[in-house]
Design an enzyme around this catalytic site. Structure first.
Site, PDB file in Angstrom:
ATOM      1  N   GLY A  46       6.660  21.439  10.889  1.00  0.00           N
ATOM      2  CA  GLY A  46       7.797  20.557  11.089  1.00  0.00           C
ATOM      3  C   GLY A  46       9.005  20.942  10.259  1.00  0.00           C
ATOM      4  N   PRO A  47      10.076  20.160  10.372  1.00  0.00           N
ATOM      5  CA  PRO A  47      11.343  20.471   9.706  1.00  0.00           C
ATOM      6  C   PRO A  47      11.258  20.353   8.188  1.00  0.00           C
ATOM      7  CG  PRO A  47      11.427  18.293  10.703  1.00  0.00           C
ATOM      8  CD  PRO A  47      10.149  18.913  11.164  1.00  0.00           C
TER       9      PRO A  47
ATOM     10  N   GLY B  26       9.449   9.167   8.719  1.00  0.00           N
ATOM     11  CA  GLY B  26       8.847   9.605   7.469  1.00  0.00           C
ATOM     12  C   GLY B  26       8.089  10.905   7.632  1.00  0.00           C
TER      13      GLY B  26
ATOM     14  N   PHE C 284      13.628  15.534   5.619  1.00  0.00           N
ATOM     15  CA  PHE C 284      12.859  14.312   5.834  1.00  0.00           C
ATOM     16  C   PHE C 284      13.331  13.566   7.069  1.00  0.00           C
ATOM     17  CE2 PHE C 284      11.203  10.092   4.162  1.00  0.00           C
ATOM     18  CZ  PHE C 284       9.872  10.463   4.297  1.00  0.00           C
TER      19      PHE C 284
ATOM     20  N   HIS D 169       0.830  -1.201   0.000  1.00  0.00           N
ATOM     21  CA  HIS D 169       0.000   0.000   0.000  1.00  0.00           C
ATOM     22  C   HIS D 169       0.869   1.257   0.000  1.00  0.00           C
ATOM     23  CE1 HIS D 169      -3.143   2.851   1.039  1.00  0.00           C
ATOM     24  NE2 HIS D 169      -4.039   1.887   0.879  1.00  0.00           N
TER      25      HIS D 169
END
Length: 498
Positions: A98-99, A107, A102, A17
């Site tokens: 967020g940053p 993730g 990655f 998936h």
């Protein structure tokens, strides 16, 4: 989300998936009294916390999206976990929270506010992912890329801008892929239904069945991943009854059972509505005493006991439900009468109306007893101080008003049954005219009995204006009921005499 980030290392994760993070997606779906504004606010607040506290890049999607071009979850997921290392470096793919780099272990996460989504898989009698994909591409909204030679592996046709030309699929608001499930040894069409108002569950099943049949495959069953609103299965049950040229006026329990059997929802594992249907799950986990869930003997025993509830109000509501049920029974019998095939839809529609009205009446059976219990509870309040006396007095007044309003609703609701009974008396199966007559008597008794309960509770009200208003409404409903009763009774008597 924090726990998932601790337990799941995306660097070691593999799967069929599409995914981009340990917590791939976290949607907020408004139900009950909640609205979209609340859902969007929750999504943004959670996204901010996840980004700041967990250092996970967060993308807002659907109704919470800041950038309309990133509203679609599939667009955000494109490239999946493996592709996000480069994707996040692009200016257009800077996260909402967020940053800007990655998180290799956790993730990225998509957080949003969306309509209810159903994850639905249709089972095929093949192990071939390629063949399952063929069905998936047939049904999904995105369809498939058109090729120059018409084969799946041919060179794609492109438009003037160089974009691939797509052949749209059969269904709107459906995302689908084919995959192989090793646990079951079969291939499935795995779908997300993102707007069940536009494309309901049964439409997805039928489309897969049509595509599979055209390709020489067979749909053997299906599965719902997670939970589903009751309406989805009720609507599906009605749909399949309609396809059978049969009356749709079945009880909800029967409609759900028809849907489960027709779509093969128990093929891979037992489908328990009490665990899989949201409303039934809530009902099962928050049990409360309900008169309508008692069997007949227990209900009669409870009524006969020294307990003042259930009393005349609940019994009146039950009589109304029984009267409606008899009218609905005649509608169903008429819908299935041999030689009356052209009248099927007409009587089926009346049977569906009867089912809804019956359910409404049954809910009032319990509501009347609840209202009475509130009166008793109000009288039991403390009255030691002036403040307590004042609060008790106000509570008694409010409870008495409610105890009068509920049976008034019983009268108003039961009166709707006269239209049903009039139609069945005039056009229904002549062999069932006595059932119409008994239903008529039950509805009239319901309205008269409920009227008595309004009057006895109105007598205790201190609000003279409210008392007069309620009393006047009782008189109007009673007079209208008597007129309809006499009108329909004449027709019943005429048909009984032949």
């Amino acid at each position: 989300i924090k726990r998932a980030a601790e337990l799941i290392d995306m660097r070691k994760h593999k799967g069929a998936h599409p995914r981009m993070g340990a917590t791939d997606v976290c949607p907020f779906i408004p139900i009950g009294d909640a609205d979209w504004k609340e859902a969007v606010t929750c999504a943004k607040e959670l996204g901010k916390r996840v980004g700041e506290e967990l250092k996970i890049p967060v993308y807002l999607y659907e109704k919470a999206a800041r950038d309309p071009s990133r509203a679609n979850l599939a667009v955000i997921r494109e490239g999946e976990y493996e592709g996000f290392f480069d994707k996040i470096k692009k200016a257009e793919w800077q996260p909402d929270f967020g940053p800007n780099e990655f998180n290799a272990k956790a993730g990225a996460t998509a957080i949003g506010a969306r309509e209810f989504l159903i994850a639905y898989n249709v089972n095929l009698n093949t192990k071939s992912v390629r063949r399952a994909n063929s069905v998936a591409f047939d049904v999904r909204e995105q369809g498939r890329v058109k090729t120059l030679d018409g084969t799946p592996t041919g060179n794609p046709m492109v438009d003037a801008k160089g974009n691939p030309i797509r052949v749209p699929g059969m269904l709107k608001h459906v995302k689908a892929i084919g995959w192989y499930v090793e646990e079951y040894g079969i291939a499935q069409v795995s779908m997300n239904l993102t707007n069940i108002q536009e494309t309901p569950l049964h439409a997805a099943f039928d489309a897969c069945h049509e595509s599979a049949t055209r390709r020489g495959l067979r749909v053997t069953g299906s599965e719902i991943v997670g939970m589903v609103p009751k309406k989805c299965l009720v609507d599906a049950g009605r749909h399949f009854l309609q396809k059978q040229n049969w009356s749709e006026g079945a009880a909800e329990e029967e409609l759900i059972d028809i849907a489960i059997r027709t779509m093969g929802l128990s093929e891979l594992k037992p489908f328990d509505p009490k665990k899989k249907v949201i409303e039934l799950k809530i009902e099962a986990t928050t049990p409360k005493k309900s008169l309508v869930k008692m069997d007949l003997r227990r209900f009669c025993n409870e009524t006969l006991s020294e307990s003042p509830a259930p009393g005349g109000g609940s019994v009146a509501a039950l009589m109304g439900a029984l009267g409606v049920s008899l009218g609905g029974m005649v509608a169903n019998l008429s819908a299935g009468k041999r030689g009356w095939e052209e009248k099927l839809r007409y009587f089926s529609d009346w049977a569906v109306k009867a089912q809804r009205l019956k359910d409404e009446m049954l809910s009032l059976v319990d509501e009347d007893t609840v209202a009475f219990n509130k009166v008793m509870a109000a009288f039991g309040l403390p009255r030691g101080t002036a403040k307590e006396k004042s609060a008790r007095k106000a509570a008694i007044e409010a409870a008495n008003k409610l105890a009068a309003e509920v049976p008034l609703r019983v009268m108003r609701t039961a009166a709707k049954a006269y239209d049903l009974l009039a139609e069945m008396a005039a056009r229904g199966n002549p062999a069932s005219i006595s059932d119409v007559g008994v239903g008529l008597l039950a509805v009239r008794a319901c309205i008269d009995g409920a009227g008595m309960n309004v009057r006895i509770n109105v007598a205790n009200l201190k609000d003279e204006k409210g008392k007069t208003s309620l009393s006047n409404k009782v008189q109007v409903f009673t007079e209208e009921s008597e007129a309809r009763f006499k009108e329909i009774s004449k027709l019943v008597e005429k048909k009984l005499k032949g």
